[in-house]
Design a protein around this motif. Structure first.
Motif, short mmCIF file in Angstrom:
data_model
loop_
_atom_site.label_atom_id
_atom_site.label_comp_id
_atom_site.label_asym_id
_atom_site.label_seq_id
_atom_site.Cartn_x
_atom_site.Cartn_y
_atom_site.Cartn_z
N PRO A 1 18.52 0.81 -2.03
CA PRO A 1 19.16 1.77 -1.12
C PRO A 1 18.38 3.08 -1.06
O PRO A 1 17.79 3.52 -2.04
N ASN A 2 18.41 3.69 0.09
CA ASN A 2 17.82 5.00 0.29
C ASN A 2 18.92 6.02 0.01
O ASN A 2 19.91 6.08 0.73
N ASP A 3 18.77 6.80 -1.04
CA ASP A 3 19.80 7.78 -1.41
C ASP A 3 20.04 8.82 -0.32
O ASP A 3 21.13 9.36 -0.21
N ARG B 1 0.82 -1.22 0.00
CA ARG B 1 0.00 0.00 0.00
C ARG B 1 0.85 1.27 0.00
O ARG B 1 0.34 2.35 -0.28
N SER B 2 2.15 1.12 0.35
CA SER B 2 3.05 2.28 0.40
C SER B 2 4.39 1.94 -0.25
O SER B 2 5.42 1.88 0.44
N PRO B 3 4.40 1.71 -1.56
CA PRO B 3 5.67 1.34 -2.22
C PRO B 3 6.75 2.39 -1.96
O PRO B 3 6.49 3.58 -2.00
N GLY B 4 7.95 1.91 -1.66
CA GLY B 4 9.06 2.81 -1.38
C GLY B 4 9.16 3.21 0.08
O GLY B 4 10.00 4.04 0.43
N ILE B 5 8.33 2.61 0.92
CA ILE B 5 8.36 2.93 2.35
C ILE B 5 9.74 2.58 2.91
O ILE B 5 10.37 1.62 2.48
N LEU B 6 10.21 3.38 3.84
CA LEU B 6 11.51 3.13 4.46
C LEU B 6 11.38 2.00 5.48
O LEU B 6 10.43 1.96 6.26
N GLN B 7 12.35 1.10 5.45
CA GLN B 7 12.34 -0.03 6.37
C GLN B 7 12.27 0.46 7.83
O GLN B 7 11.55 -0.11 8.63
N ASP B 8 12.99 1.50 8.15
CA ASP B 8 13.00 2.02 9.51
C ASP B 8 11.63 2.51 9.98
O ASP B 8 11.33 2.48 11.17
N SER B 9 10.80 2.96 9.06
CA SER B 9 9.50 3.49 9.46
C SER B 9 8.57 2.38 9.97
O SER B 9 7.62 2.65 10.70
N ASP C 1 19.77 8.27 3.00
CA ASP C 1 20.35 7.67 4.21
C ASP C 1 20.74 6.24 3.88
O ASP C 1 19.90 5.36 3.79
N LYS C 2 22.01 6.02 3.72
CA LYS C 2 22.52 4.71 3.31
C LYS C 2 22.31 3.62 4.35
O LYS C 2 22.48 2.45 4.07
N ARG C 3 21.94 4.00 5.57
CA ARG C 3 21.74 3.01 6.64
C ARG C 3 20.39 2.30 6.53
O ARG C 3 20.15 1.32 7.22
N THR C 4 19.49 2.81 5.70
CA THR C 4 18.17 2.21 5.59
C THR C 4 17.82 1.96 4.13
O THR C 4 18.46 2.52 3.23
N CYS C 5 16.81 1.14 3.91
CA CYS C 5 16.40 0.77 2.55
C CYS C 5 14.97 1.18 2.29
O CYS C 5 14.16 1.31 3.20
N LYS C 6 14.67 1.35 1.02
CA LYS C 6 13.30 1.53 0.57
C LYS C 6 12.78 0.15 0.19
O LYS C 6 13.51 -0.65 -0.40
N LEU C 7 11.51 -0.12 0.52
CA LEU C 7 10.92 -1.42 0.27
C LEU C 7 9.82 -1.30 -0.79
O LEU C 7 8.98 -0.40 -0.71
N TYR C 8 9.86 -2.22 -1.74
CA TYR C 8 8.89 -2.22 -2.83
C TYR C 8 8.27 -3.60 -2.98
O TYR C 8 8.98 -4.61 -2.87
N PRO C 9 6.97 -3.66 -3.27
CA PRO C 9 6.35 -4.96 -3.52
C PRO C 9 6.71 -5.47 -4.91
O PRO C 9 6.94 -4.67 -5.83
#
Length: 161
Positions: free
Chosen positions: A77-79, A40-48, A81-89
């Motif tokens: 990769p999150n441009d 439901r939120s493509p590209g959501i940050l893993q940390d969120s 913040d390299k410590r976290t990732c963007k998540l996509y279905p």
């Protein structure tokens, strides 16, 4: 003690039921909420996800890795913040997410079955009253509050405000 007992029993049985319903899709009761949110939120940050689900960061890492291995999501990769990732279905996840959502809705309806509409509303109102008083927070997190009791897995704590 009756409240705690029946909350525990209800939790255990709904998870068993949900696992059986979700098994054909290759996910379980600890993964569905992550998958729904990512779809439901493509590209959501893993940390969120940490603030949304109040689980230990290692549980999020493990669940995300499992969903990725199953071909349900991809990480990039999150441009910013390299410590976290963007998540996509993936297409696979998108092709089943509506069915998974329907299973969750049917499970919720099953749990509320036998209650009138006003009883269901009252039940939800009571849940809203209880929610701020209880939460599961990561151990060692800054948001850790008083009166906490460790769960057996030692990764999370039940905290009363």
């Amino acid at each position: 003690m009756k409240l705690l007992k029946w909350l525990s029993v209800t939790d255990r049985f709904y998870k068993i039921y949900l696992d059986k319903q979700l098994a054909p899709y290759g996910i379980n009761n600890s993964q569905y909420m992550f998958l729904i949110k990512i779809c439901r939120s493509p590209g959501i940050l893993q940390d969120s996800l940490l603030n949304m689900f109040y689980v230990h960061p290692s549980n999020i890492v493990r669940t995300v890795a499992t969903l990725e291995k199953q071909g349900m999501i991809t990480r990039s990769p999150n441009d910013n913040d390299k410590r976290t990732c963007k998540l996509y279905p993936t297409e696979r996840a998108l092709s089943i997410i509506d069915e998974i959502q329907m299973i969750c809705e049917k499970t919720e309806a099953l749990l509320l079955q036998g209650m009138s509409e006003s009883e269901q509303n009252l039940f939800m109102d009571i849940q809203n009253i209880l929610r701020p008083k209880t939460s599961v927070r990561p151990i060692g997190g800054k948001q850790f509050v008083r009166s906490c009791h460790l769960f057996a897995d030692s990764n999370t704590a039940f905290c009363l405000a």
